[in-house]
Design a protein around this motif. Sequence first.
Motif, mmCIF file in Angstrom:
data_model
loop_
_atom_site.group_PDB
_atom_site.id
_atom_site.type_symbol
_atom_site.label_atom_id
_atom_site.label_comp_id
_atom_site.label_asym_id
_atom_site.label_seq_id
_atom_site.Cartn_x
_atom_site.Cartn_y
_atom_site.Cartn_z
ATOM 1 N N LEU A 143 0.829 -1.203 0.000
ATOM 2 C CA LEU A 143 0.000 0.000 0.000
ATOM 3 C C LEU A 143 0.864 1.254 0.000
ATOM 4 C CD1 LEU A 143 -1.715 -2.322 1.756
ATOM 5 C CD2 LEU A 143 -3.285 -0.400 1.984
ATOM 6 N N PHE A 144 0.641 2.107 -0.994
ATOM 7 C CA PHE A 144 1.235 3.443 -1.056
ATOM 8 C C PHE A 144 2.757 3.411 -1.035
ATOM 9 C CE2 PHE A 144 -2.831 3.762 1.416
ATOM 10 C CZ PHE A 144 -3.606 4.178 0.336
ATOM 11 N N PHE A 145 3.331 2.546 -1.871
ATOM 12 C CA PHE A 145 4.778 2.427 -1.953
ATOM 13 C C PHE A 145 5.099 1.809 -3.315
ATOM 14 C CE2 PHE A 145 9.005 0.725 -0.631
ATOM 15 C CZ PHE A 145 9.512 1.876 -0.042
ATOM 16 N N LEU A 199 -1.749 -4.219 -5.153
ATOM 17 C CA LEU A 199 -0.947 -3.004 -5.014
ATOM 18 C C LEU A 199 -1.890 -1.811 -4.965
ATOM 19 C CD1 LEU A 199 1.992 -3.717 -7.488
ATOM 20 C CD2 LEU A 199 1.758 -4.357 -5.077
ATOM 21 N N VAL A 200 -1.699 -0.968 -3.965
ATOM 22 C CA VAL A 200 -2.599 0.154 -3.715
ATOM 23 C C VAL A 200 -1.827 1.454 -3.883
ATOM 24 C CG1 VAL A 200 -4.230 1.167 -2.075
ATOM 25 C CG2 VAL A 200 -3.821 -1.316 -2.050
ATOM 26 N N ASN A 201 -2.359 2.339 -4.732
ATOM 27 C CA ASN A 201 -1.699 3.609 -5.005
ATOM 28 C C ASN A 201 -2.710 4.755 -4.971
ATOM 29 O OD1 ASN A 201 1.231 2.996 -5.929
ATOM 30 N ND2 ASN A 201 -0.008 1.479 -7.020
ATOM 31 N N THR A 202 -2.212 5.950 -4.752
ATOM 32 C CA THR A 202 -3.089 7.120 -4.743
ATOM 33 C C THR A 202 -3.474 7.515 -6.164
ATOM 34 O OG1 THR A 202 -1.169 8.585 -4.710
ATOM 35 C CG2 THR A 202 -2.140 7.995 -2.589
ATOM 36 N N GLU A 218 -9.535 -1.613 -9.454
ATOM 37 C CA GLU A 218 -10.699 -1.008 -8.807
ATOM 38 C C GLU A 218 -10.294 0.354 -8.261
ATOM 39 O OE1 GLU A 218 -12.837 -3.278 -5.935
ATOM 40 O OE2 GLU A 218 -13.152 -4.981 -7.280
ATOM 41 N N ARG A 219 -11.252 1.270 -8.217
ATOM 42 C CA ARG A 219 -10.978 2.620 -7.712
ATOM 43 C C ARG A 219 -11.932 2.975 -6.588
ATOM 44 N NH1 ARG A 219 -9.611 2.630 -13.067
ATOM 45 N NH2 ARG A 219 -7.545 3.506 -13.510
ATOM 46 N N GLN A 279 -6.364 3.781 -5.995
ATOM 47 C CA GLN A 279 -6.424 2.768 -7.054
ATOM 48 C C GLN A 279 -5.899 1.440 -6.531
ATOM 49 O OE1 GLN A 279 -4.844 3.910 -10.949
ATOM 50 N NE2 GLN A 279 -3.763 1.965 -11.101
ATOM 51 N N PHE A 280 -6.658 0.364 -6.758
ATOM 52 C CA PHE A 280 -6.291 -0.988 -6.342
ATOM 53 C C PHE A 280 -6.030 -1.824 -7.596
ATOM 54 C CE2 PHE A 280 -8.952 0.862 -3.143
ATOM 55 C CZ PHE A 280 -8.448 0.428 -1.931
ATOM 56 N N ASP A 281 -4.831 -2.375 -7.724
ATOM 57 C CA ASP A 281 -4.500 -3.254 -8.847
ATOM 58 C C ASP A 281 -4.235 -4.665 -8.331
ATOM 59 O OD1 ASP A 281 -4.181 -1.703 -11.511
ATOM 60 O OD2 ASP A 281 -3.285 -0.388 -10.000
ATOM 61 N N LEU A 282 -4.961 -5.620 -8.891
ATOM 62 C CA LEU A 282 -4.839 -6.997 -8.449
ATOM 63 C C LEU A 282 -4.132 -7.835 -9.513
ATOM 64 C CD1 LEU A 282 -7.321 -9.111 -6.472
ATOM 65 C CD2 LEU A 282 -6.406 -10.077 -8.575
ATOM 66 N N PHE A 283 -3.118 -8.559 -9.092
ATOM 67 C CA PHE A 283 -2.355 -9.447 -9.966
ATOM 68 C C PHE A 283 -2.520 -10.886 -9.487
ATOM 69 C CE2 PHE A 283 -0.436 -5.324 -10.213
ATOM 70 C CZ PHE A 283 0.056 -5.193 -11.507
ATOM 71 N N ILE A 284 -2.493 -11.823 -10.419
ATOM 72 C CA ILE A 284 -2.556 -13.244 -10.087
ATOM 73 C C ILE A 284 -1.326 -13.932 -10.662
ATOM 74 C CG2 ILE A 284 -3.841 -15.412 -10.373
ATOM 75 C CD1 ILE A 284 -6.386 -13.759 -10.639
#
Length: 280
Positions: free
Chosen positions: A162-164, A183-186, A223-224, A271-276
């Motif tokens: 988160l935020f890095f 991964l979470v970003n602004t 997702e946002r 913003q949330f980005d999901l990877f598999i």
Amino acid sequence: MRHLICPVCASTLALTESHKSLQCEHQHLFDLAKKGYANLLLSQNKKSKNPGDTSKMVLARTEFLDRGYYQGIAQTFENLALQHLSNTDISYCDLACGEGYYTNKLHQKLKARFTRTTTTGIDISTPAIKAACNRDKEIQWLIASTSRIPLESGSQDLVSGLFFHFDLEEIQRILKPKGIAILVNTGPNHLIELRRAVYDDLKEEKGIQIINNTESLRHHKTERFQQKISLSNTKEILQLLAMTPHYWRTKPEKKNALSTLTKLDLTLEVQFDLFIKTTK
């Protein structure tokens, strides 16, 4: 303690008989602090004498987050993770976990749903990890580098950041096949009102584009989250500033101007980005 590897030789770390230290087969020894965390950050991996967030920043973040202003961000994060986890024995690692607000919240949800949960929180800041230990002592709190994660390859069902900015190769390494990374970003408008207050020339920001050069991490979805919040006193406003990177870039006169405010309406945009991790 599970899935830990030695930061020196990468062999398995295990508790000693005294339960006061971690040791590998090559006799590299790492003491556990009284609070329960382990310091696995090697001196050559430090960029400064006291890397990461200071005690002042950690205290500000802890008090601010515990007031619930970012609860919506936490819930969105938790829901996204729970939608994509199905094993009964879950291993979860939160990178750059800070004082453990998001780590602990998701850990409690995982414990309630799954048969066994092993959660590891990693940060480079000693004050942050000390504060995190106050949240839940069941969590494996580690002072360590996020670019050389001291966890076994293929051991984690979920990795979050988160935020890095993170090393996707390392995240790929520690994930199980079919494991997920969030991964979470602004977003571009996150805290834009605060930024307008502290910068003379506010540059337009664009959305985060994550460069993925890994072989097996596949981007699954984005997702946002957006929300309006209102801070109602000067202390909260200054705490928010202290927990952001803007604190270091803000001129003294701008900080003084903020200290005269008693209310600040803010935009949260995340913003949330999901990877598999794909199977071969």
